[in-house]
Write a protein that holds these residues in place. Structure first.
Motif, mmCIF file in Angstrom:
data_model
loop_
_atom_site.group_PDB
_atom_site.id
_atom_site.type_symbol
_atom_site.label_atom_id
_atom_site.label_comp_id
_atom_site.label_asym_id
_atom_site.label_seq_id
_atom_site.Cartn_x
_atom_site.Cartn_y
_atom_site.Cartn_z
ATOM 1 N N GLU A 22 5.670 -6.831 13.502
ATOM 2 C CA GLU A 22 5.944 -6.438 11.826
ATOM 3 C C GLU A 22 4.696 -6.638 10.991
ATOM 4 O OE1 GLU A 22 10.479 -4.782 11.330
ATOM 5 O OE2 GLU A 22 9.714 -6.788 10.270
ATOM 6 N N PHE A 23 4.897 -8.452 10.896
ATOM 7 C CA PHE A 23 3.834 -8.823 10.269
ATOM 8 C C PHE A 23 2.692 -8.431 10.381
ATOM 9 C CE2 PHE A 23 0.764 -12.407 9.067
ATOM 10 C CZ PHE A 23 1.775 -12.769 7.859
ATOM 11 N N TYR A 24 2.085 -8.178 12.277
ATOM 12 C CA TYR A 24 0.672 -8.422 12.658
ATOM 13 C C TYR A 24 0.311 -6.941 11.893
ATOM 14 C CZ TYR A 24 -2.123 -5.675 16.088
ATOM 15 O OH TYR A 24 -2.204 -4.960 16.972
ATOM 16 N N LEU A 25 0.830 -5.984 11.528
ATOM 17 C CA LEU A 25 0.708 -4.490 11.888
ATOM 18 C C LEU A 25 0.728 -3.935 10.464
ATOM 19 C CD1 LEU A 25 3.053 -2.342 13.638
ATOM 20 C CD2 LEU A 25 0.261 -2.961 14.544
ATOM 21 N N ALA A 26 1.595 -5.377 9.139
ATOM 22 C CA ALA A 26 1.438 -5.098 7.539
ATOM 23 C C ALA A 26 0.382 -5.653 7.562
ATOM 24 C CB ALA A 26 2.342 -5.316 7.275
ATOM 25 N N TYR A 27 0.478 -6.534 8.302
ATOM 26 C CA TYR A 27 -1.037 -7.919 7.949
ATOM 27 C C TYR A 27 -1.782 -6.807 7.786
ATOM 28 C CZ TYR A 27 -3.634 -12.316 7.970
ATOM 29 O OH TYR A 27 -4.781 -12.790 7.717
ATOM 30 N N SER A 28 -2.236 -6.512 8.742
ATOM 31 C CA SER A 28 -3.394 -5.560 8.890
ATOM 32 C C SER A 28 -4.156 -4.560 8.043
ATOM 33 C CB SER A 28 -3.687 -5.148 10.413
ATOM 34 O OG SER A 28 -3.689 -6.069 11.807
ATOM 35 N N GLU A 29 -2.871 -3.726 7.603
ATOM 36 C CA GLU A 29 -3.233 -2.250 6.886
ATOM 37 C C GLU A 29 -3.502 -3.021 5.679
ATOM 38 O OE1 GLU A 29 0.395 0.162 4.298
ATOM 39 O OE2 GLU A 29 0.856 -0.616 6.764
ATOM 40 N N ALA A 30 -2.589 -4.180 5.207
ATOM 41 C CA ALA A 30 -2.948 -4.270 4.019
ATOM 42 C C ALA A 30 -4.202 -5.237 3.600
ATOM 43 C CB ALA A 30 -2.175 -5.976 3.922
ATOM 44 N N GLY A 31 -5.595 -5.484 5.018
ATOM 45 C CA GLY A 31 -6.634 -5.904 5.060
ATOM 46 C C GLY A 31 -7.147 -4.633 4.998
ATOM 47 N N PHE A 32 -6.919 -3.352 5.767
ATOM 48 C CA PHE A 32 -7.538 -2.421 5.426
ATOM 49 C C PHE A 32 -7.661 -2.209 3.713
ATOM 50 C CE2 PHE A 32 -7.635 -2.954 10.196
ATOM 51 C CZ PHE A 32 -9.374 -2.241 10.364
ATOM 52 N N ARG A 33 -6.518 -1.778 2.870
ATOM 53 C CA ARG A 33 -5.825 -0.975 2.455
ATOM 54 C C ARG A 33 -7.360 -1.347 1.031
ATOM 55 N NH1 ARG A 33 0.361 0.285 1.372
ATOM 56 N NH2 ARG A 33 0.189 -0.327 -0.616
ATOM 57 N N SER A 34 -6.808 -3.340 1.302
ATOM 58 C CA SER A 34 -7.443 -3.852 0.248
ATOM 59 C C SER A 34 -9.163 -3.829 0.344
ATOM 60 C CB SER A 34 -6.856 -5.181 0.182
ATOM 61 O OG SER A 34 -7.568 -5.858 1.387
ATOM 62 N N GLY A 35 -10.078 -3.196 1.405
ATOM 63 C CA GLY A 35 -10.963 -3.407 1.519
ATOM 64 C C GLY A 35 -11.667 -4.225 2.010
ATOM 65 N N TYR A 36 -10.588 -5.427 2.367
ATOM 66 C CA TYR A 36 -11.057 -7.026 2.771
ATOM 67 C C TYR A 36 -11.467 -7.175 4.537
ATOM 68 C CZ TYR A 36 -11.275 -11.958 4.359
ATOM 69 O OH TYR A 36 -11.417 -13.185 4.395
ATOM 70 N N ILE A 37 -11.104 -5.681 5.269
ATOM 71 C CA ILE A 37 -11.584 -5.609 6.614
ATOM 72 C C ILE A 37 -11.899 -3.954 6.352
ATOM 73 C CG2 ILE A 37 -10.912 -7.552 7.988
ATOM 74 C CD1 ILE A 37 -8.577 -5.992 8.325
#
Length: 411
Positions: free
Chosen positions: A387-402
């Motif tokens: 859950e953390f892996y998928l949410a952490y990755s989603e947050a990265g794309f949502r924010s534009g960091y990645i």
């Protein structure tokens, strides 16, 4: 950790025993608490403490991070913030009912969470990547085994019917994931100029959908993977599609590839290569392409300055999900392919928000079908890790960091 597959049980048991007791470092914990309080002060979140007090700038509707065991949390954060934050979620030191929404404000300010005056000391506290996670030919196979060979059945619980484990490219807000995955694959094949009669090299088979799609165009495909589980299922799926005579799946490292092709395609594999091995990766592509050939590449990317700053860091993602990898910058890809393969960028598209949506769909499917995952032998700590892996990755794309890009290269 040597594997993410675990027996049923709590954090005190088996592979998770190392997480059961938090590290003890009072001075570092005190510093970590001060830095954490400072970092969350302007964020649009609420960090709720035992007793009901809260930190952060979020209003009543803001996503909440519930700090269940503050002392353990700050000790983990103090000893190794880049790993301890995720480990604390894995063992329940903190929880959230809106995990990606909580993580997104952190991702938006990733570069400034630590005061600039303290960032100069990061080399003194950053852990280095373990030597046994280097992406040599043998090391890369071991690293891939740790993630992609977990269980085909486990991946099937949250991926769509194409078994595609990379960002979809959506055409509308109502579009089904499978349709969006096919659009993504078609985009890569178009960028590589794949058509009837093309001879194609795929670096990174996945579970075979790109090879199937290319063969349906009339191409002949040689597909390379170093995951035994993926190779077995991809071969079966290709045969079931009636395309076994057009696709050759090989259990082989890209550095050991042979021959020349009209097109080379690779989807979200470059992130696992490792910076030290990018030149070999680029040279291999150049050597495999015939004159006039094209490369169709899909890659997760980050800004060049953040790539340089994080290049030597060992993070939670390395330890638990993707050992040995580094997300490249668009500039590093373009420069590397020019220098080592003689290729120039011809076209590009960016669709990071589509990846955020893809990850959210995967996480919802994973959560909805958790009982099936549990029946495969995975426990509650694994669930929180995933859950953390998928949410952490989603947050990265949502924010534009990645971000994620498709790129076309030619000579």
């Amino acid at each position: 950790m040597t594997s993410s597959r675990v027996d049923s049980g709590a954090a005190e048991d088996g592979a998770w025993r190392e997480l059961a007791t938090p590290p003890h470092s009072p001075m570092r914990a005190k510093i970590a608490e001060a830095l954490f309080r400072r970092a969350v002060r302007p964020l649009d979140v609420r960090v709720v403490l035992p007793g009901g007090r809260w930190l952060g700038a979020g209003g009543p509707e803001a996503p909440c991070m519930y700090l269940r065991r503050p002392a353990a949390f700050f000790h983990r954060l103090g000893v190794d913030a880049k790993i301890g934050f995720g480990e604390a979620y894995m063992v329940g030191d903190w929880t959230s009912d809106a995990l990606a929404e909580v993580l997104t404000p952190f991702a938006e300010r990733m570069a400034t969470l630590i005061p600039p005056v303290l960032q100069r000391f990061r080399r003194l506290v950053d852990r280095r990547q373990p030597a046994d996670e280097e992406n040599t030919v043998d090391g890369a196979r071991a690293n891939i085994h740790r993630h992609y060979d977990l269980s085909n059945d486990m991946f099937a619980t949250f991926l769509d019917e194409t078994m595609t484990y990379s960002s979809a490219l959506y055409g509308s807000s109502e579009e089904a994931l499978t349709t969006a995955q096919h659009r993504k694959i078609d985009g890569v094949l178009d960028y590589a100029g794949v058509r009837e009669g093309s001879e194609v090299l795929e670096i990174g088979t996945g579970w075979g959908e790109l090879s199937i799609r290319a063969a349906q165009r009339g191409a002949r495909v040689t597909s390379l993977t170093i995951s035994e589980e993926q190779a077995a299922l991809a071969t079966k799926r290709i045969a079931d599609a009636g395309l076994a005579d057009r696709v050759d799946v090989q259990l082989r490292d890209y550095r050991l590839s042979e021959g020349q092709y009209d097109a080379v395609v690779s989807v979200e594999m470059i992130e696992a290569v490792g910076a030290d091995y990018w030149p070999a990766f680029y040279r291999t592509i150049g050597e495999r392409l015939r004159p006039g050939g094209k490369l169709g590449l899909q890659a997760i990317t980050m800004s060049h300055d953040r790539m340089v700053a994080s290049a030597s860091s060992y993070t939670w993602m390395h330890k638990y999900i993707f050992p040995g990898g580094l997300i490249p910058s668009p500039e590093s890809i373009e420069t590397g392919l020019a220098e080592h393969a003689g290729l120039k960028l011809r076209a590009a598209r960016e669709f990071g928000q589509d990846y955020a949506r893809t990850l959210r769909e995967w996480r919802e499917r994973f959560t909805h079908r958790w009982a099936e995952v549990s029946d495969l032998g995975f426990d509650e700590v694994f669930k929180r890790m995933w859950e953390f892996y998928l949410a952490y990755s989603e947050a990265g794309f949502r924010s534009g960091y990645i971000k994620v890009r498709q790129l076309s290269f030619g000579r």
